[in-house]
Design a protein around this motif. Sequence first.
Motif, short mmCIF file in Angstrom:
data_model
loop_
_atom_site.label_atom_id
_atom_site.label_comp_id
_atom_site.label_asym_id
_atom_site.label_seq_id
_atom_site.Cartn_x
_atom_site.Cartn_y
_atom_site.Cartn_z
N ARG A 1 -0.14 -3.21 -10.94
CA ARG A 1 -0.51 -4.59 -11.17
C ARG A 1 0.34 -5.46 -10.25
NH1 ARG A 1 -0.17 -6.71 -17.13
NH2 ARG A 1 -1.04 -4.64 -17.36
N ILE A 2 -0.32 -6.27 -9.44
CA ILE A 2 0.37 -7.17 -8.52
C ILE A 2 0.16 -8.59 -9.02
CG2 ILE A 2 0.54 -8.03 -6.15
CD1 ILE A 2 -0.78 -5.35 -5.28
N GLY A 3 1.25 -9.25 -9.38
CA GLY A 3 1.18 -10.64 -9.84
C GLY A 3 1.50 -11.58 -8.70
N ILE A 4 0.79 -12.68 -8.65
CA ILE A 4 1.01 -13.70 -7.63
C ILE A 4 1.29 -15.01 -8.35
CG2 ILE A 4 -0.04 -15.01 -5.74
CD1 ILE A 4 -1.67 -12.46 -5.12
N GLN B 1 0.83 -1.20 0.00
CA GLN B 1 0.00 0.00 0.00
C GLN B 1 0.87 1.25 0.00
OE1 GLN B 1 -3.57 0.30 -0.18
NE2 GLN B 1 -2.75 2.27 -0.75
N ASN B 2 1.94 1.23 0.79
CA ASN B 2 2.85 2.38 0.84
C ASN B 2 3.59 2.57 -0.49
OD1 ASN B 2 2.11 2.91 3.48
ND2 ASN B 2 3.85 1.79 4.35
N PRO C 1 -6.88 -7.66 -0.82
CA PRO C 1 -7.60 -6.51 -0.26
C PRO C 1 -7.20 -5.17 -0.89
CG PRO C 1 -6.87 -7.95 1.51
CD PRO C 1 -6.24 -8.45 0.24
N LEU C 2 -6.10 -5.14 -1.63
CA LEU C 2 -5.65 -3.91 -2.27
C LEU C 2 -6.32 -3.68 -3.62
CD1 LEU C 2 -1.83 -4.18 -1.48
CD2 LEU C 2 -3.55 -2.83 -0.26
N SER C 3 -7.08 -4.66 -4.10
CA SER C 3 -7.73 -4.56 -5.41
C SER C 3 -8.69 -3.38 -5.45
CB SER C 3 -8.53 -5.82 -5.72
OG SER C 3 -7.67 -6.90 -5.96
N THR C 4 -8.51 -2.55 -6.47
CA THR C 4 -9.41 -1.44 -6.74
C THR C 4 -9.50 -1.33 -8.26
OG1 THR C 4 -7.65 0.23 -6.86
CG2 THR C 4 -8.62 -0.18 -4.67
N ASP C 5 -10.16 -0.27 -8.74
CA ASP C 5 -10.17 -0.07 -10.18
C ASP C 5 -8.79 0.33 -10.69
OD1 ASP C 5 -10.55 2.26 -8.72
OD2 ASP C 5 -11.71 3.25 -10.29
N LYS C 6 -7.89 0.79 -9.80
CA LYS C 6 -6.53 1.16 -10.19
C LYS C 6 -5.50 0.06 -9.92
CE LYS C 6 -6.52 6.18 -9.59
NZ LYS C 6 -5.82 7.26 -8.89
#
Length: 131
Positions: A24-27, A15-16, A43-48
């Motif tokens: 984009r966060i890939g797992i 988040q920071n 939980p960080l998923s948003t439209d951005k």
Amino acid sequence: MQQTDAREVLRQDLQNFIGESPARIGILHWGPCFYTAMPAAKPLSTDKVVVQLQDAPEDADYFLVGFSTQIGEALIKATVQRVEAQGKFRYAKNYRVPVRIFGHEFRLTDFPQDMTYPFPMILLFRARTPI
């Protein structure tokens, strides 16, 4: 005293890093991702901010590899080399919460998995170049 979970620490760091920017966060899409890395990022998923399952060669700003238990240095090194060899990411940090009882830290690398799943280790990689 209760310790902060590794997933919570990683989520706060992401988040920071991201702030209000799109990201984009890939797992890494394999076995334990749904109770290691996914609870940290989803939980960080948003439209951005997009959170997606993927393999290392795909584009993302951040890439997470979750292990269901703490792992040794040799496996960390091998995983880092394998991900970095794809050319998209560089290793940034690992997240784990050491288990301490009466001040003594236990190495969980040799404990059975059913005793260690609440103590995951997650490796964070950052994109070599912004996407």
